[in-house]
Motif scaffolding. Structure first.
Motif, PDB file in Angstrom:
ATOM      1  N   LEU A   1      34.578   0.042  65.178  1.00  0.00           N
ATOM      2  CA  LEU A   1      33.825  -1.447  65.826  1.00  0.00           C
ATOM      3  C   LEU A   1      35.154  -2.487  65.680  1.00  0.00           C
ATOM      4  N   HIS A   2      36.080  -2.622  64.729  1.00  0.00           N
ATOM      5  CA  HIS A   2      37.064  -3.531  64.845  1.00  0.00           C
ATOM      6  C   HIS A   2      38.223  -2.931  65.559  1.00  0.00           C
ATOM      7  N   LEU A   3      38.343  -1.996  65.687  1.00  0.00           N
ATOM      8  CA  LEU A   3      39.544  -1.395  66.332  1.00  0.00           C
ATOM      9  C   LEU A   3      39.327  -1.195  67.960  1.00  0.00           C
ATOM     10  N   THR A   4      38.066  -0.745  68.261  1.00  0.00           N
ATOM     11  CA  THR A   4      37.831  -0.791  69.666  1.00  0.00           C
ATOM     12  C   THR A   4      37.055  -1.626  70.052  1.00  0.00           C
ATOM     13  N   LEU A   5      36.124  -2.299  69.665  1.00  0.00           N
ATOM     14  CA  LEU A   5      35.108  -3.490  70.473  1.00  0.00           C
ATOM     15  C   LEU A   5      35.813  -4.665  70.126  1.00  0.00           C
ATOM     16  N   LYS A   6      36.581  -4.884  68.906  1.00  0.00           N
ATOM     17  CA  LYS A   6      37.289  -6.301  68.572  1.00  0.00           C
ATOM     18  C   LYS A   6      38.679  -6.146  69.018  1.00  0.00           C
ATOM     19  N   SER A   7      39.394  -5.041  69.302  1.00  0.00           N
ATOM     20  CA  SER A   7      40.847  -4.900  69.417  1.00  0.00           C
ATOM     21  C   SER A   7      41.767  -5.398  68.364  1.00  0.00           C
ATOM     22  N   ASP A   8      41.135  -5.088  67.013  1.00  0.00           N
ATOM     23  CA  ASP A   8      41.824  -5.731  65.804  1.00  0.00           C
ATOM     24  C   ASP A   8      42.194  -4.956  64.945  1.00  0.00           C
ATOM     25  N   PRO A   9      43.193  -3.829  65.104  1.00  0.00           N
ATOM     26  CA  PRO A   9      43.732  -2.810  64.361  1.00  0.00           C
ATOM     27  C   PRO A   9      44.013  -2.981  62.732  1.00  0.00           C
ATOM     28  N   ARG A  10      44.356  -4.378  62.666  1.00  0.00           N
ATOM     29  CA  ARG A  10      44.468  -4.964  61.238  1.00  0.00           C
ATOM     30  C   ARG A  10      43.298  -4.979  60.623  1.00  0.00           C
ATOM     31  N   ALA A  11      42.212  -5.572  61.207  1.00  0.00           N
ATOM     32  CA  ALA A  11      40.768  -5.639  60.318  1.00  0.00           C
ATOM     33  C   ALA A  11      40.343  -4.326  60.243  1.00  0.00           C
ATOM     34  N   ALA A  12      40.650  -3.337  61.181  1.00  0.00           N
ATOM     35  CA  ALA A  12      40.083  -2.074  61.200  1.00  0.00           C
ATOM     36  C   ALA A  12      40.584  -1.177  59.975  1.00  0.00           C
ATOM     37  N   ARG A  13      41.893  -1.336  59.475  1.00  0.00           N
ATOM     38  CA  ARG A  13      42.613  -0.340  58.686  1.00  0.00           C
ATOM     39  C   ARG A  13      41.952  -0.143  57.503  1.00  0.00           C
TER      40      ARG A  13
ATOM     41  N   ARG B   1      26.189   3.200  64.334  1.00  0.00           N
ATOM     42  CA  ARG B   1      26.795   4.245  64.993  1.00  0.00           C
ATOM     43  C   ARG B   1      26.517   4.488  66.515  1.00  0.00           C
ATOM     44  N   VAL B   2      25.081   4.602  66.829  1.00  0.00           N
ATOM     45  CA  VAL B   2      24.997   4.827  68.410  1.00  0.00           C
ATOM     46  C   VAL B   2      25.158   3.600  69.086  1.00  0.00           C
ATOM     47  N   LEU B   3      25.067   2.411  68.534  1.00  0.00           N
ATOM     48  CA  LEU B   3      25.494   1.428  69.253  1.00  0.00           C
ATOM     49  C   LEU B   3      26.930   1.101  69.370  1.00  0.00           C
ATOM     50  N   VAL B   4      27.773   1.399  68.350  1.00  0.00           N
ATOM     51  CA  VAL B   4      29.165   1.085  68.295  1.00  0.00           C
ATOM     52  C   VAL B   4      29.730   2.164  69.097  1.00  0.00           C
ATOM     53  N   LEU B   5      29.791   3.547  68.694  1.00  0.00           N
ATOM     54  CA  LEU B   5      30.221   4.695  69.386  1.00  0.00           C
ATOM     55  C   LEU B   5      29.842   5.130  70.727  1.00  0.00           C
ATOM     56  N   TYR B   6      28.762   4.998  71.004  1.00  0.00           N
ATOM     57  CA  TYR B   6      28.041   5.566  72.341  1.00  0.00           C
ATOM     58  C   TYR B   6      27.696   4.460  73.077  1.00  0.00           C
ATOM     59  N   LEU B   7      27.152   3.416  72.840  1.00  0.00           N
ATOM     60  CA  LEU B   7      26.714   2.312  73.757  1.00  0.00           C
ATOM     61  C   LEU B   7      27.849   1.365  73.996  1.00  0.00           C
ATOM     62  N   GLN B   8      28.647   1.127  72.916  1.00  0.00           N
ATOM     63  CA  GLN B   8      29.910   0.321  72.948  1.00  0.00           C
ATOM     64  C   GLN B   8      29.461  -1.257  73.420  1.00  0.00           C
ATOM     65  N   ARG B   9      28.691  -1.736  72.606  1.00  0.00           N
ATOM     66  CA  ARG B   9      27.948  -3.036  73.189  1.00  0.00           C
ATOM     67  C   ARG B   9      27.504  -3.631  71.917  1.00  0.00           C
ATOM     68  N   ASP B  10      27.260  -5.053  72.146  1.00  0.00           N
ATOM     69  CA  ASP B  10      26.499  -5.859  70.934  1.00  0.00           C
ATOM     70  C   ASP B  10      27.332  -5.821  69.767  1.00  0.00           C
ATOM     71  N   VAL B  11      28.548  -6.289  69.560  1.00  0.00           N
ATOM     72  CA  VAL B  11      29.224  -6.093  68.416  1.00  0.00           C
ATOM     73  C   VAL B  11      28.786  -6.932  67.242  1.00  0.00           C
TER      74      VAL B  11
END
Length: 130
Positions: free
Chosen positions: A114-126, A47-57
């Motif tokens: 992660l899928h929605l924001t860092l991978k720009s993949d809403p289909r995989a996020a849903r 959560r810290v990595l994805v939401l706050y640091l937004q790196r290292d997918v």
């Protein structure tokens, strides 16, 4: 000149905050190493990595998939323990189960983010938001 000074000060504060979050992330990673079967630790590190640091997918996804796998393993066992528990044990076991369910839900939601924001993949996020 005053605006430039304010911008520089804001930039320094932002760098300081980022360093603090990086330190928090490193502490969560250390905690995961100390408690490799702790669903909450893995979910919170990711959560810290994805939401706050937004790196290292890749690392965020690895941590989240580990948390989800732990949840898929631990939740049925926790439900069975609660179902078989003596009445005086049920409140504590119900609280443990609830904590696991929340951590599992957080891991799924964060994987969706992660899928929605860092991978720009809403289909995989849903599916991770359902």
């Amino acid at each position: 000149l005053e605006a430039r000074g304010e911008r520089e000060q804001a930039t320094r504060r932002l760098a300081c905050a980022r360093d603090a979050v990086e330190g928090s992330y490193r502490a969560w990673v250390d905690a995961c190493e100390l408690a490799p079967d702790d669903l909450r630790m893995h979910a919170d590190a990711a959560r810290v990595l994805v939401l706050y640091l937004q790196r290292d997918v890749a690392e965020g996804e690895r941590l989240l998939r580990r948390a989800i796998a732990l949840g898929e393993e631990q939740l049925p066992a926790a439900r069975a323990r609660l179902a078989e528990a003596a009445p005086e044990q049920r409140a504590a076991l119900a609280k443990e189960l609830e904590a696991l369910e929340i951590a599992f839900g957080d891991a799924c939601e964060t994987l969706g983010v992660l899928h929605l924001t860092l991978k720009s993949d809403p289909r995989a996020a849903r599916p991770w938001f359902q």
